[in-house]
Every structure is written in C-alpha cells, then in structure tokens.
Write an enzyme that holds these catalytic residues in place. Structure first.
Site, PDB file in Angstrom:
ATOM      1  N   CYS A 285       0.827  -1.208   0.000  1.00  0.00           N
ATOM      2  CA  CYS A 285       0.000   0.000   0.000  1.00  0.00           C
ATOM      3  C   CYS A 285       0.860   1.256   0.000  1.00  0.00           C
ATOM      4  O   CYS A 285       0.337   2.369   0.113  1.00  0.00           O
ATOM      5  CB  CYS A 285      -0.938   0.004   1.211  1.00  0.00           C
ATOM      6  SG  CYS A 285      -0.090  -0.022   2.807  1.00  0.00           S
TER       7      CYS A 285
ATOM      8  N   GLU B 276      -1.613   1.282  -4.892  1.00  0.00           N
ATOM      9  CA  GLU B 276      -1.562  -0.068  -4.351  1.00  0.00           C
ATOM     10  C   GLU B 276      -0.966  -0.950  -5.439  1.00  0.00           C
ATOM     11  O   GLU B 276      -1.389  -0.887  -6.597  1.00  0.00           O
ATOM     12  CB  GLU B 276      -2.969  -0.551  -3.990  1.00  0.00           C
ATOM     13  CG  GLU B 276      -3.000  -1.829  -3.190  1.00  0.00           C
ATOM     14  CD  GLU B 276      -3.286  -1.582  -1.714  1.00  0.00           C
ATOM     15  OE1 GLU B 276      -3.299  -2.554  -0.949  1.00  0.00           O
ATOM     16  OE2 GLU B 276      -3.489  -0.408  -1.342  1.00  0.00           O
TER      17      GLU B 276
END
Length: 365
Positions: free
Chosen positions: A323, A357
C-alpha cells in the site's frame, strides 16, 4: 479527496498518470510492463466515516478539506457505495428526530457490502443508557441495518458487529466475515481483482510436490482463503486477535481446511523460524514439517523491516502486495539482490488520489 469528489470523465487519464508514476519510481529495476487494474469510477468504497457538526437545531455530516482543514458539509458521497448513499440522509434525519440519539453524537461510520448489508456505528461524547438503546433499536428494522453505539469504554451492539461480504474471484463466490472497526479492504471491486491476481501468480505452485505457503500479516484471511487452493499447507501469522477470529470464521465458511494461524508479529515469526527463541503460541506447530516454496506479504505502510527482508529472501517465490510504493521500492532494493521481478501490478484501490496499491511477484535468480 476529503469530500468524496469524483471525476468519471477524467478517470482513465488520472489512472494513466498513476501508472506512469509507478514505472518511474521503479525505473532503477528491470520491471515488466505493469498490469493495471481499474476501479469502478463511482460507488466503489464500502466504508466511510463522517464527523458530525451541530449548529442549533441542525446536524450535518462533515469532512475536513485535506489542504485547508476547513470543514465541508457532506450531503452525498459519490465514491461511497450505493448503500452508503441510500442511508446517509435518512439515517441522519431519524437521529435528529430524537434528542437522545442526536445529543453529543460526534461521528457516524458506515460499513457496507456489495450485497447491501450495512452496519452504522454511532460515536458519542457521552455514556449510552438503556434509553438510548430503546430509541436506537427501531432504526435497525426501519433501515435494515445493524447499529453499534460507541462511547468511552463502551460498545453496544444491536445485534451484530459484522457483515458478510461476497466476492467473486476467478468465477467462484467467496464469503467473508467483516467485523466493525477491524481492517477490511475498502474497495470491494478492486479486492476481487487483487485476489484473482494473487491466485493466478501462485497457481503454478500447486503442481509442485508438498509445496507450502507462509503468509505474514494475514488479517481476516482475505488472501489466505484464496491462496490456500494452490498449496498443500499454509502457515499464516497475524497479531490482531479479532482478525484471527474472523480468519477462522472465514476458513470455515469457505471450507478451507489446510491453514494454521499463529498469532504473532512478523518479527516474532522470524525469531521462531531462526530458532532464536521458543513461542508457546507455536507449540502446536511443527515448523520443520513444512516445505515452504512461497511467501506472501501484505505489510503495513512501513513495509518490511530488515529482519523480515532477510526472512523473505529465503523463499523461492515472493508475492508482495504493497500500500506504499516508496517503502516497496526500499524493500525491492534488498530483495532484488537475490530475486528478479517477474510481474508488477497496479490496483487502483483509491481513485482520484495519489495512493498507489501494487503487487509484485519475485522469483529467485
């Protein structure tokens, strides 16, 4: 964007810019062309939380502008699920009709599913009484929702604190227990694509004799359920007790029976695998009985610490979902010394933001 603003007509261009930034960031490595997984341009977010602002007899949802920190009244939330938008105004109107529900309410949180289940959590600067519960309970039936009241050291659940999400992954339907106030993937559509990608990049492992998987940071078993199909055995670690409980429920709901979870941090697991110290939480696990070929990691934003980097390098295949591309790059500087990058993916979990991401498959050189 703080108020959930969308620009559907600009979505493809913004995503293209994001993919270019990812390629530039990893330009020091030999990388394949990234696979780019698009999100729905609107109604993609299954969770939302709003502060509540009281002005006389009026009560509003608000969010704060990320740049100016000024409060902005929110009347609709285009990035939120259809269910969130259906509930926002009627729920607030109902709360305002009863002073015991409105008074000292400072935040409202929504957790929804693609099938329309919803939990509405009401956060207060006051202790909640039986009178509050009696006033709140009819809203559960009125709107077809679960309601949770929270105050300092207090949680009242009417009557469940979880929803059941249904995800379609590679043509199969999977069901997930998702508990209020625990981490879940916010963009369900992208989550389906992430899970499908992870299943596909590990599918070759199933042909190897006695090939096993270790997973760090498994959470509620989101990836674990899917990946378990491709391995004989899976050993997963997770530090959160509530997430471990959800994971066990998810394994049961999806008939996954080849996973063992150890409730411990990645640092502790590294120590255990190195035989540096014994752990009672691993007393039921014979680490020497596993034949690990692959490790899957989905770490927090800080990425992998040096000890975990060294652990990860032991495995022939590394699947890394990140992330935070900055810490991913830092980790890849170490991991690429022993492994090559075979696949790179961009999952647009948060459209209209700078958030990236990504997923990487690495194999031993």
């Amino acid at each position: 964007m703080s108020t959930g603003t969308t620009y559907p007509e600009r979505y493809e261009a913004l995503l293209s810019d994001k993919a270019e930034r990812l390629k530039q960031l990893f330009s020091d490595f030999q990388i394949p062309e990234p696979e780019v997984f698009t999100s729905a341009p609107e109604n993609f977010r299954m969770r939302a939380e709003f502060r509540v602002w009281h002005e006389g007899d009026q009560t509003h949802y608000i969010m704060f502008d990320q740049e100016t920190r000024e409060k902005v009244q929110v009347t609709e939330f285009p990035i939120g699920s259809t269910r969130i938008n259906e509930l926002m105004r009627p729920v607030m109107d109902a709360l305002c009709q009863q002073e015991i529900l409105r008074r000292k309410l400072f935040q409202v949180e929504f957790l929804t599913t693609q099938a329309g289940e919803a939990i509405v959590s009401l956060l207060y600067h006051k202790q909640l009484s039986e009178e509050w519960e009696a006033a709140a309970r009819p809203l559960r039936d009125q709107f077809g929702i679960e309601i949770i009241g929270r105050a300092r050291k207090q949680k009242i659940v009417l009557d469940r604190d979880y929803v059941t999400e249904e995800l379609n992954v590679c043509g199969r339907l999977w069901r997930y227990n998702q508990v209020e106030n625990s981490f879940t993937q916010p963009n369900a559509g992208i989550n389906e694509k992430m899970l499908s990608w992870a299943q596909e990049v590990t599918s070759g492992s199933a042909s190897e004799e006695k090939s096993d998987l270790v997973e760090l940071y498994c959470g509620n078993g989101n990836f674990t359920c899917i990946l378990a199909q491709n391995f004989d055995q899976v050993l997963a670690t997770e530090i959160s007790k509530s997430s471990v409980n959800s994971a066990h429920k998810n394994f049961e709901m999806n008939a996954v029976d080849n996973v063992t979870i150890a409730r411990m941090s990645s640092e502790e697991f590294t120590q255990a695998l190195n035989k540096e110290r014994p752990f009672r939480r691993l007393a039921h696990v014979d680490l020497d009985s596993y034949n690990f070929s692959t490790i899957f990691v989905d770490p927090p934003r800080a990425g992998l610490d040096p000890a975990t980097e060294a652990l990860v390098q032991r495995f022939d295949r590394i699947v890394y979902v990140s992330c935070n591309p900055v810490t991913l790059k830092e980790n890849l500087e170490t991991l690429s010394q022993t492994h090559r990058i075979e696949k790179l993916a961009l999952f647009d979990q948060f459209p209209y933001t700078d958030h990236i991401e990504s997923g990487v498959l690495l194999t031993r050189k």
